[in-house]
Scaffold this motif. Sequence first.
Motif, mmCIF file in Angstrom:
data_model
loop_
_atom_site.group_PDB
_atom_site.id
_atom_site.type_symbol
_atom_site.label_atom_id
_atom_site.label_comp_id
_atom_site.label_asym_id
_atom_site.label_seq_id
_atom_site.Cartn_x
_atom_site.Cartn_y
_atom_site.Cartn_z
ATOM 1 N N LEU A 1 -57.302 -2.370 40.309
ATOM 2 C CA LEU A 1 -58.246 -1.597 41.112
ATOM 3 C C LEU A 1 -58.004 -0.108 40.929
ATOM 4 N N ASN A 2 -59.028 0.603 40.443
ATOM 5 C CA ASN A 2 -58.906 2.054 40.257
ATOM 6 C C ASN A 2 -58.955 2.792 41.583
ATOM 7 N N GLU A 3 -59.867 2.354 42.440
ATOM 8 C CA GLU A 3 -59.998 2.936 43.774
ATOM 9 C C GLU A 3 -60.643 1.914 44.688
ATOM 10 N N ARG A 4 -60.365 1.991 45.977
ATOM 11 C CA ARG A 4 -60.932 1.043 46.933
ATOM 12 C C ARG A 4 -62.429 1.324 47.092
ATOM 13 N N VAL A 5 -63.202 0.245 47.106
ATOM 14 C CA VAL A 5 -64.658 0.349 47.172
ATOM 15 C C VAL A 5 -65.129 -0.172 48.517
ATOM 16 N N ASP A 6 -65.856 0.645 49.245
ATOM 17 C CA ASP A 6 -66.359 0.241 50.557
ATOM 18 C C ASP A 6 -67.277 -0.967 50.413
ATOM 19 N N VAL A 7 -67.187 -1.897 51.370
ATOM 20 C CA VAL A 7 -67.977 -3.124 51.311
ATOM 21 C C VAL A 7 -69.475 -2.832 51.196
ATOM 22 N N GLY A 8 -69.935 -1.735 51.814
ATOM 23 C CA GLY A 8 -71.355 -1.398 51.792
ATOM 24 C C GLY A 8 -71.870 -0.981 50.428
ATOM 25 N N GLU A 9 -70.965 -0.646 49.518
ATOM 26 C CA GLU A 9 -71.383 -0.220 48.179
ATOM 27 C C GLU A 9 -71.889 -1.378 47.327
ATOM 28 N N LEU A 10 -71.242 -2.541 47.469
ATOM 29 C CA LEU A 10 -71.531 -3.646 46.560
ATOM 30 C C LEU A 10 -71.896 -4.958 47.261
ATOM 31 N N VAL A 11 -72.078 -4.901 48.573
ATOM 32 C CA VAL A 11 -72.455 -6.096 49.334
ATOM 33 C C VAL A 11 -73.702 -5.804 50.147
ATOM 34 N N ASN A 12 -74.688 -6.695 50.058
ATOM 35 C CA ASN A 12 -75.897 -6.590 50.874
ATOM 36 C C ASN A 12 -76.025 -7.889 51.660
ATOM 37 N N ASN A 13 -75.706 -7.818 52.956
ATOM 38 C CA ASN A 13 -75.734 -9.002 53.812
ATOM 39 C C ASN A 13 -77.078 -9.209 54.511
ATOM 40 N N SER A 14 -78.054 -8.357 54.236
ATOM 41 C CA SER A 14 -79.323 -8.458 54.961
ATOM 42 C C SER A 14 -80.028 -9.780 54.684
ATOM 43 N N PHE A 15 -79.945 -10.264 53.450
ATOM 44 C CA PHE A 15 -80.576 -11.542 53.112
ATOM 45 C C PHE A 15 -79.864 -12.705 53.803
ATOM 46 N N ALA A 16 -78.529 -12.629 53.838
ATOM 47 C CA ALA A 16 -77.729 -13.660 54.494
ATOM 48 C C ALA A 16 -78.016 -13.689 55.999
ATOM 49 N N ASP A 17 -78.107 -12.515 56.606
ATOM 50 C CA ASP A 17 -78.364 -12.444 58.039
ATOM 51 C C ASP A 17 -79.714 -13.066 58.398
ATOM 52 N N LYS A 18 -80.729 -12.785 57.571
ATOM 53 C CA LYS A 18 -82.062 -13.362 57.808
ATOM 54 C C LYS A 18 -82.032 -14.880 57.633
ATOM 55 N N ALA A 19 -81.294 -15.335 56.631
ATOM 56 C CA ALA A 19 -81.200 -16.779 56.385
ATOM 57 C C ALA A 19 -80.544 -17.494 57.565
ATOM 58 N N VAL A 20 -79.479 -16.904 58.092
ATOM 59 C CA VAL A 20 -78.764 -17.501 59.216
ATOM 60 C C VAL A 20 -79.627 -17.474 60.468
ATOM 61 N N ASN A 21 -80.280 -16.368 60.729
ATOM 62 C CA ASN A 21 -81.115 -16.233 61.929
ATOM 63 C C ASN A 21 -82.328 -17.149 61.892
ATOM 64 N N SER A 22 -82.778 -17.497 60.700
ATOM 65 C CA SER A 22 -83.973 -18.331 60.585
ATOM 66 C C SER A 22 -83.738 -19.779 61.013
ATOM 67 N N VAL A 23 -82.450 -20.203 61.072
ATOM 68 C CA VAL A 23 -82.159 -21.577 61.447
ATOM 69 C C VAL A 23 -81.536 -21.681 62.840
ATOM 70 N N LYS A 24 -81.448 -20.580 63.546
ATOM 71 C CA LYS A 24 -80.871 -20.599 64.903
ATOM 72 C C LYS A 24 -81.886 -21.148 65.904
#
Length: 333
Positions: free
Chosen positions: A310-333
């Motif tokens: 690892l050259n430098e620590r990468v913030d989770v928001g740089e390379l992760v997009n949870n918006s699709f996952a959140d919608k998928a989870v909320n759609s089955v609640k």
Amino acid sequence: MNNARKVLWLALIVLLTAALSGCGGSGQTQKVKIGEVTRSVFYAPQYVALEKGFFKEEGLDVELQTTAGGDKTMTALLSGAIDVALVGAETSIYVYQQGSEDPVINFAQLTQTDGTFLVARDSEAFDWEKLKGSVFLGQRKGGMPQMAGEFTLRKHGIDPHQDLELIQNVDFANITAAFVSGTGQFVQLFEPQASIVEKEGKGHVVASFGTESGRLPYTVFMTKQSYMNDRPEVVQKFTNAVHKAQLWVQSHTPGEIAETVAPYFKDTDMDILISSIKRYQEQGSYAETPALAEDSWNNLLDVMESAGELNERVDVGELVNNSFADKAVNSVK
């Protein structure tokens, strides 16, 4: 109506039917090409999504291919040969570290622990100290299996490059065969290979790297930022299908899961499939949700840092997009 006019009308009907069957709208099927880093029981929810028709329910025509190795899988994704990669989240960090203008974004986690097991050649009572001075048949440098393995060894006071003889020049596909033929006293194997080696009496599972290394975004569906921007509806449908499969896996037995994924493992005995899936279920390897947790991401950075990758620590928001996952989870609640 003369024959010429009949032929003309028939031609028009055929053309109209073809046009209507291929027209767009909400019923249009969209093609998605997945490249999986290897074929493994570890990815059971993916095969469930395919076999149970969850992708089809979302209007997706998914084509699966195995692109053996993280480097080959990422090359296929970056070149456009595949649309979505199923591979370790560390590969997205490697692309980011190289300064890519079109970064690779993680959007749906499939597995949340390491999937390898420590297999010993003898059946004596195991202690981590036994690895010191031994010959250890490891995995590819910079890949998640090797980094998680080294992380675990260091946790137990073992320097993987000083305290044992580490072999890393065997191709991934040949590691099991190399161990069975006599190379190494210990080896790091995925399922079902670990169970097969046990059944053949060639080795014994003595520890789980998944349990030892903690929660990690070990295998994740990812795509290029440009693809995500151009086809957000496809990414959402894909994530919905993945989550349906995750819920199905959580609510079914290893035997039921094994029956469903068996077409993808035609050369593997059913009892081996069941025992492999049982191991992964018991240690919580299959993610319950496609969302990637920040603490898991930070643990991944710790593992990569420990391995010197690892050259430098990468913030989770740089390379992760949870918006699709959140919608998928909320759609089955």
